[in-house]
Scaffold this motif. Structure first.
Motif, mmCIF file in Angstrom:
data_model
loop_
_atom_site.group_PDB
_atom_site.id
_atom_site.type_symbol
_atom_site.label_atom_id
_atom_site.label_comp_id
_atom_site.label_asym_id
_atom_site.label_seq_id
_atom_site.Cartn_x
_atom_site.Cartn_y
_atom_site.Cartn_z
ATOM 1 N N ILE A 1 0.785 -1.257 0.113
ATOM 2 C CA ILE A 1 -0.100 0.054 -0.306
ATOM 3 C C ILE A 1 0.865 1.189 -0.143
ATOM 4 N N PHE A 2 2.251 1.167 0.317
ATOM 5 C CA PHE A 2 2.951 2.249 0.214
ATOM 6 C C PHE A 2 3.215 2.709 -1.152
ATOM 7 N N GLN A 3 3.331 3.917 -1.571
ATOM 8 C CA GLN A 3 3.656 4.376 -2.970
ATOM 9 C C GLN A 3 5.030 5.223 -2.717
ATOM 10 N N ARG A 4 5.771 5.049 -3.581
ATOM 11 C CA ARG A 4 7.271 5.641 -3.770
ATOM 12 C C ARG A 4 6.977 7.108 -4.296
ATOM 13 N N VAL A 5 7.498 7.894 -3.662
ATOM 14 C CA VAL A 5 7.133 9.504 -3.930
ATOM 15 C C VAL A 5 8.312 10.086 -4.134
ATOM 16 N N LEU B 1 2.088 17.803 -7.088
ATOM 17 C CA LEU B 1 2.762 16.401 -7.254
ATOM 18 C C LEU B 1 2.216 15.513 -6.419
ATOM 19 N N LEU B 2 1.829 15.839 -5.146
ATOM 20 C CA LEU B 2 1.167 14.763 -4.228
ATOM 21 C C LEU B 2 -0.213 14.709 -4.577
ATOM 22 N N GLY B 3 -1.040 15.826 -5.136
ATOM 23 C CA GLY B 3 -2.340 15.669 -5.371
ATOM 24 C C GLY B 3 -2.588 14.789 -6.658
ATOM 25 N N LYS B 4 -1.514 14.915 -7.732
ATOM 26 C CA LYS B 4 -1.594 14.204 -8.830
ATOM 27 C C LYS B 4 -1.454 12.682 -8.781
ATOM 28 N N MET B 5 -0.737 12.635 -7.563
ATOM 29 C CA MET B 5 -0.276 10.948 -7.132
ATOM 30 C C MET B 5 -1.333 10.582 -6.198
ATOM 31 N N ALA B 6 -2.300 11.183 -5.891
ATOM 32 C CA ALA B 6 -3.447 10.803 -5.041
ATOM 33 C C ALA B 6 -2.999 10.619 -3.661
ATOM 34 N N THR C 1 1.591 6.150 2.252
ATOM 35 C CA THR C 1 0.403 5.444 1.576
ATOM 36 C C THR C 1 -0.686 6.570 0.970
ATOM 37 N N PRO C 2 -1.580 6.265 0.148
ATOM 38 C CA PRO C 2 -2.518 7.176 -0.425
ATOM 39 C C PRO C 2 -3.242 7.774 0.795
ATOM 40 N N ALA C 3 -3.707 8.988 0.666
ATOM 41 C CA ALA C 3 -4.577 9.571 1.699
ATOM 42 C C ALA C 3 -3.725 9.771 3.090
ATOM 43 N N THR C 4 -2.220 9.722 3.235
ATOM 44 C CA THR C 4 -1.552 10.082 4.275
ATOM 45 C C THR C 4 -2.115 11.547 4.520
ATOM 46 N N PRO C 5 -2.264 11.706 6.082
ATOM 47 C CA PRO C 5 -2.385 13.008 6.238
ATOM 48 C C PRO C 5 -1.313 13.974 6.119
ATOM 49 N N PRO C 6 -1.542 15.068 5.480
ATOM 50 C CA PRO C 6 -0.768 16.310 5.196
ATOM 51 C C PRO C 6 0.311 16.558 6.175
#
Length: 244
Positions: A7-11, A25-30, A69-74
């Motif tokens: 579930i972790f995404q490489r950013v 960038l973070l928005g486009k990667m959801a 992870t997607p939806a990580t708190p900002p």
């Protein structure tokens, strides 16, 4: 634990992005909603917790590869990036530097300008030297990227009118550093800001190939500007080659 890794995404956050560009960038990667990230970046309580209430978050989000992870708190993203910044920048801030009058925040501000001025690692200490020399002589830095950062609406074409804009980031008008970073610089730019090359340069001009020509006097610089502007004009006017 093994299943959870998926579930972790490489950013990867590249060097030189602004807070707004990181949010985009973070928005486009959801990973997080862009507006939520920007709101968190300006949250007074979070800035106070980080000791940045009088500085802002720009410059303190360290460019690196992270796993979220997607939806990580900002707030969690910002804390992760600023903590990495402190681990990297903390030891460097304590090292001896040529101009001891610069505070850590000013060093970071200078590093952000260097980051925007050149993408060539070998040039960063030279660009740093130009700005250190100008600061010592109380000469305006005359850095286009700082002007652009301070403009409310920049259309991609920097004009003479823009260079007269009275914003506090306009280093054509103020003989000093702007009030804060104009992007989030990488490690090489921070090192260059701390350790400029020992050279007398006061000017540099783009050679239109990603590199720059450096000069220590206005006459040489003016000649270089004319030469490379002429080359750029010819290049733009030259018709595109056609295949046979």
């Amino acid at each position: 634990m093994v299943l959870g890794k998926g579930i972790f995404q490489r950013v990867t956050i590249p060097e030189g992005l602004t807070v707004k560009e990181i949010a985009d960038l973070l928005g486009k990667m959801a990973i997080v909603e862009k507006e939520q990230f920007l709101a968190a970046a300006e949250d007074a309580e979070l800035l106070s917790f980080l000791g940045l209430e009088d500085k802002g978050i720009e410059g303190y989000l360290f460019p690196n590869t992270y796993h979220f992870t997607p939806a990580t708190p900002p707030r969690e993203i910002i804390l992760t990036m600023t903590e990495h910044f402190r681990k990297v920048f903390g030891p460097l801030a304590g090292q001896p530097k040529e101009d001891g009058t610069l505070t850590p925040h000013e060093v970071l501000t200078l590093a952000s300008i260097i980051e925007k001025e050149t993408g060539i690692d070998a040039e960063r200490p030279l660009v740093s030297a130009v700005f250190h020399n100008r600061l010592r002589l109380k000469m305006p830095l005359q850095s286009d990227p700082t002007v652009i950062y301070g403009l409310k609406d920049f259309n991609g074409n920097l004009t003479r009118k823009d260079l007269q804009d009275p914003n506090p980031y306009n280093t054509y008008r103020i003989p000093a550093l702007p009030p804060g970073p104009i992007c989030n610089p990488g490690l090489s730019s921070v090192k260059a800001a701390l350790s400029p090359a020992t050279v007398p340069f006061l000017y540099f001009v783009s050679k239109n190939d990603g590199t720059h020509l450096f000069s220590d006097n206005l006459e040489s610089h003016s000649q270089a500007v004319k030469a490379y502007q002429r080359q750029e004009t010819v290049r733009r006017r030259k018709p595109a080659s056609r295949g046979s």
